[in-house]
Design a protein around this motif. Structure first.
Motif, short mmCIF file in Angstrom:
data_model
loop_
_atom_site.label_atom_id
_atom_site.label_comp_id
_atom_site.label_asym_id
_atom_site.label_seq_id
_atom_site.Cartn_x
_atom_site.Cartn_y
_atom_site.Cartn_z
N LEU A 22 0.86 -1.19 0.00
CA LEU A 22 0.00 0.00 0.00
C LEU A 22 0.89 1.23 0.00
O LEU A 22 1.76 1.36 0.88
CB LEU A 22 -0.90 0.02 1.24
N VAL A 23 0.70 2.08 -1.00
CA VAL A 23 1.54 3.29 -1.09
C VAL A 23 0.68 4.54 -1.08
O VAL A 23 -0.55 4.46 -1.21
CB VAL A 23 2.43 3.26 -2.38
N ASN A 24 1.36 5.69 -0.94
CA ASN A 24 0.68 7.00 -0.93
C ASN A 24 -0.45 7.07 0.10
O ASN A 24 -1.56 7.50 -0.20
CB ASN A 24 0.12 7.35 -2.32
N ILE A 25 -0.13 6.63 1.29
CA ILE A 25 -1.11 6.73 2.39
C ILE A 25 -0.93 8.11 3.03
O ILE A 25 0.17 8.45 3.48
CB ILE A 25 -0.84 5.63 3.45
N GLY A 26 -1.99 8.90 3.04
CA GLY A 26 -1.89 10.25 3.60
C GLY A 26 -1.63 10.21 5.09
O GLY A 26 -0.69 10.83 5.60
N GLN A 27 -2.46 9.49 5.82
CA GLN A 27 -2.27 9.27 7.27
C GLN A 27 -2.41 7.78 7.53
O GLN A 27 -3.47 7.20 7.25
CB GLN A 27 -3.34 10.00 8.09
N LEU A 28 -1.37 7.19 8.08
CA LEU A 28 -1.45 5.80 8.51
C LEU A 28 -1.58 5.79 10.04
O LEU A 28 -0.72 6.32 10.75
CB LEU A 28 -0.19 5.04 8.10
N LEU A 29 -2.68 5.23 10.53
CA LEU A 29 -2.89 5.16 11.99
C LEU A 29 -2.38 3.79 12.44
O LEU A 29 -3.07 2.79 12.30
CB LEU A 29 -4.37 5.32 12.33
N ALA A 53 2.82 7.45 4.05
CA ALA A 53 3.30 6.14 4.52
C ALA A 53 3.08 5.03 3.50
O ALA A 53 2.38 5.19 2.49
CB ALA A 53 2.58 5.79 5.82
N ALA A 54 3.71 3.89 3.80
CA ALA A 54 3.54 2.68 2.99
C ALA A 54 3.50 1.47 3.94
O ALA A 54 4.07 1.52 5.02
CB ALA A 54 4.69 2.54 2.01
N VAL A 55 2.80 0.41 3.51
CA VAL A 55 2.73 -0.83 4.29
C VAL A 55 2.94 -2.00 3.35
O VAL A 55 2.31 -2.07 2.28
CB VAL A 55 1.34 -1.01 4.96
N LEU A 56 3.80 -2.93 3.73
CA LEU A 56 4.03 -4.14 2.94
C LEU A 56 3.43 -5.34 3.68
O LEU A 56 3.68 -5.52 4.87
CB LEU A 56 5.53 -4.34 2.72
N CYS A 57 2.64 -6.12 2.95
CA CYS A 57 2.02 -7.33 3.53
C CYS A 57 2.40 -8.53 2.68
O CYS A 57 2.28 -8.49 1.45
CB CYS A 57 0.49 -7.22 3.52
N LEU A 58 2.83 -9.59 3.33
CA LEU A 58 3.17 -10.83 2.61
C LEU A 58 2.50 -12.00 3.30
O LEU A 58 2.55 -12.11 4.54
CB LEU A 58 4.69 -11.07 2.61
N GLY A 59 1.89 -12.88 2.51
CA GLY A 59 1.27 -14.10 3.06
C GLY A 59 0.28 -13.82 4.18
O GLY A 59 0.19 -14.58 5.14
N ALA A 71 10.29 3.06 2.52
CA ALA A 71 9.85 1.87 1.78
C ALA A 71 10.53 1.79 0.43
O ALA A 71 11.01 0.74 0.02
CB ALA A 71 8.34 1.90 1.62
N LEU A 72 10.61 2.92 -0.27
CA LEU A 72 11.17 2.90 -1.62
C LEU A 72 12.68 2.66 -1.62
O LEU A 72 13.25 2.23 -2.61
CB LEU A 72 10.82 4.21 -2.36
N ARG A 73 13.31 2.92 -0.46
CA ARG A 73 14.76 2.69 -0.35
C ARG A 73 15.09 1.25 0.03
O ARG A 73 16.21 0.81 -0.08
CB ARG A 73 15.33 3.61 0.75
N ASP A 74 14.09 0.52 0.52
CA ASP A 74 14.32 -0.83 1.05
C ASP A 74 14.87 -1.76 -0.04
O ASP A 74 14.23 -1.94 -1.09
CB ASP A 74 12.98 -1.37 1.59
N ILE A 84 4.92 -7.81 -6.68
CA ILE A 84 3.98 -7.36 -5.64
C ILE A 84 2.82 -6.57 -6.24
O ILE A 84 3.02 -5.76 -7.15
CB ILE A 84 4.76 -6.48 -4.63
N THR A 85 1.61 -6.82 -5.72
CA THR A 85 0.46 -6.01 -6.12
C THR A 85 0.51 -4.70 -5.33
O THR A 85 0.49 -4.71 -4.10
CB THR A 85 -0.86 -6.74 -5.80
N GLU A 86 0.59 -3.60 -6.07
CA GLU A 86 0.72 -2.30 -5.40
C GLU A 86 -0.64 -1.61 -5.39
O GLU A 86 -1.33 -1.58 -6.41
CB GLU A 86 1.75 -1.46 -6.15
N ILE A 87 -1.02 -1.09 -4.25
CA ILE A 87 -2.30 -0.37 -4.14
C ILE A 87 -2.02 1.09 -3.85
O ILE A 87 -1.41 1.41 -2.81
CB ILE A 87 -3.18 -0.98 -3.03
N ASP A 88 -2.43 1.94 -4.77
CA ASP A 88 -2.21 3.37 -4.58
C ASP A 88 -3.37 3.95 -3.77
O ASP A 88 -4.50 4.01 -4.25
CB ASP A 88 -2.13 4.04 -5.96
N CYS A 89 -3.08 4.37 -2.55
CA CYS A 89 -4.15 4.86 -1.66
C CYS A 89 -4.49 6.32 -1.90
O CYS A 89 -5.40 6.86 -1.24
CB CYS A 89 -3.75 4.63 -0.20
N GLY A 90 -3.77 6.97 -2.79
CA GLY A 90 -4.15 8.33 -3.23
C GLY A 90 -4.30 9.33 -2.09
O GLY A 90 -5.18 10.18 -2.14
#
Ligand code: NIG
Ligand code: FE
Length: 442
Positions: A22-29, A53-59, A71-74, A84-90
């Motif tokens: 999940l990318v382009n998260i305005g506010q991640l709580l 923010a960004a969140v990576l989920c696997l399995g 995240a982008l530097r990882d 990976i399926t990327e979800i743009d949270c806009g």
């Protein structure tokens, strides 16, 4: 890499998408666990917000959480991004999927006559005494097949996810004989198998005394303790036993008997208390229940004792709203006394026919004076504590289940603000995404 914006994710049912970014998260709580126990006092307002923010989920698990820049530097992500399926949270808000820790989804019909009677001035208790209320939902459940009940519950689960709920507690409690209580719990289990989210089943055989035991409540309590609880435990159909301990339902002494039988069978405990009248909590607290729910009426001594425990007070303002009450549980008194507070819908046909956690949160803010931040923590991490699932649910942290909700808002305070409308754009339950609406943004 497959890039999709939130509105492009189809309803996926139970299909697994194993890698999600999940990318382009305005506010991640993030609601990171900062305390060794449920949130109380000032800690209830700590949302752990990460911007951009960004969140990576696997399995089905959360693997990493951080800023987009990190995240982008990882290096691992750089190498594997194509898979990976990327979800743009806009720029939207992402929070843990809601944990609705109190629902009664196994019923067949809405109670419309009760609804009209209440509008004309009758109270919940008067309607119950005249043959309406919980007892009027029994026949429907007894006459309905397990598969038809399963279908009804499956629709509810789908609707819950559409409103951002990814974990739900589901009670039996309208069958009220051995056969129909087992059928209700089996239907919960069957519906749970085809839902991506997590269902926590609760046996509520002690909801009210059914008509055939009228005037013989001890005989019904014996049935619950000696036949129903052992049968439920043997079939592993429930994790919790619940009791409606209140005026017109079960006494404190009867509840103690039921709690003792449940403990003997290693089932965890919760109770409806203090909805209609003050319930004495002392004798019940000795059993360390996970949650006391409703809590409209409670005395200072019980409150002080409760604050010393990890038993969560689960408030269900939807019931007060729908019953047309002018008073609500005193959330400020509970929070300021150090009691751990959660919020739930209490979805049921009599007192709270809503499955919207944002609606419960909106009521908590406007009627119980909880802040939006407190309402969010109460609907996520403290709900997880109320179900003894805080090691897996309720916050967005590496190692936890990938349960997330994307809301079509840019500030978390909008979630309880826009009442009566569903702003949930996407829910991800155990790593499986399902979107409800086409948001138009992006
Ligand atoms: O939580 N109080 C007991 N049980 C439900 C009501 C169930 C019903 O009216 O069907 C409640 O409000
Ligand atoms: Fe309830």
């Amino acid at each position: 890499m497959t890039t999709r914006n939130v509105s492009a994710i189809p309803w996926t049912g139970a299909r697994k998408i194993s890698s999600l970014l999940l990318v382009n998260i305005g506010q991640l709580l993030a609601l990171r666990l900062t305390t060794n126990g449920p949130r109380r006092g000032a800690a209830l307002s700590e949302l752990g917000i990460i911007r951009d923010a960004a969140v990576l989920c696997l399995g089905g698990k959360i693997v990493s959480v951080g800023t987009m820049k990190d995240a982008l530097r990882d290096p691992w992500l750089k190498k594997n991004r194509k898979k990976i399926t990327e979800i743009d949270c806009g720029g939207r808000v992402v929070l843990p999927g809601f944990v609705d820790s109190h629902t009664h989804p196994v019923f067949t019909e809405p109670r419309l006559v009760d609804f009209e009677k209440r509008i004309s001035g009758s109270s919940y208790e008067e309607i119950a005494a005249a043959g309406g209320g919980i007892r009027s939902s029994i026949d429907g459940v007894r006459k309905t097949s397990k598969s038809a009940l399963t279908q009804k519950i499956a629709v509810v689960l789908k609707d819950l996810a559409a409103h951002g709920t990814t974990t739900v507690e589901a009670k039996s409690g309208y069958g009220l004989n051995l056969e129909s209580e087992l059928k209700s719990l089996e239907a919960i289990r069957a519906a749970a198998r085809v839902w991506a989210g997590t269902v926590v089943p609760t046996f509520l055989g002690a909801h009210v005394v059914p008509p055939e035991y009228r005037g013989r409540s001890q005989a019904y309590v014996d049935l619950v303790c000696q036949e129903m609880i052992p049968a439920v435990a043997k079939r592993k159909l429930a994790q919790f036993v619940d009791v409606f301990c209140d005026r017109g339902a079960f006494t404190s002494d009867e509840t103690t008997q039921i709690f003792a039988a449940a403990s003997k069978h290693s089932l965890a405990l919760r109770a409806h208390v203090g909805q209609l009248s003050e319930t004495r909590l002392g004798p019940l607290l000795q059993f360390s229940p996970a949650s006391f729910d409703h809590m409209d009426h409670v005395n200072d001594a019980d409150l002080a004792a409760l604050a010393q425990t990890d038993t969560v007070a689960t408030l269900v303002p939807g019931a007060n709203y729908f019953l047309g009450l002018s008073s609500y549980p005193n959330a400020r008194r509970l929070i300021d006394s150090g009691v751990a507070v959660a919020l739930a819908t209490d979805y049921n046909p009599g007192s709270s026919p809503t499955l919207s956690m944002p609606m419960a949160m909106s009521l908590a803010c406007t009627q119980m004076k909880m802040s939006p931040a407190e309402a969010i923590a109460a609907a996520t991490i403290n709900g997880a504590w109320a179900l003894r699932l805080a090691d897996r649910k309720g916050s967005i942290e590496a190692g936890k289940d990938a349960d997330l909700a994307v809301f079509d808002v840019s500030d978390y305070r909008e979630i309880p603000y826009w009442f009566g409308t569903n702003r949930c754009a996407l829910a991800i339950a155990n790593g499986v995404p399902s979107s409800r609406i086409s948001c138009g943004a992006n």
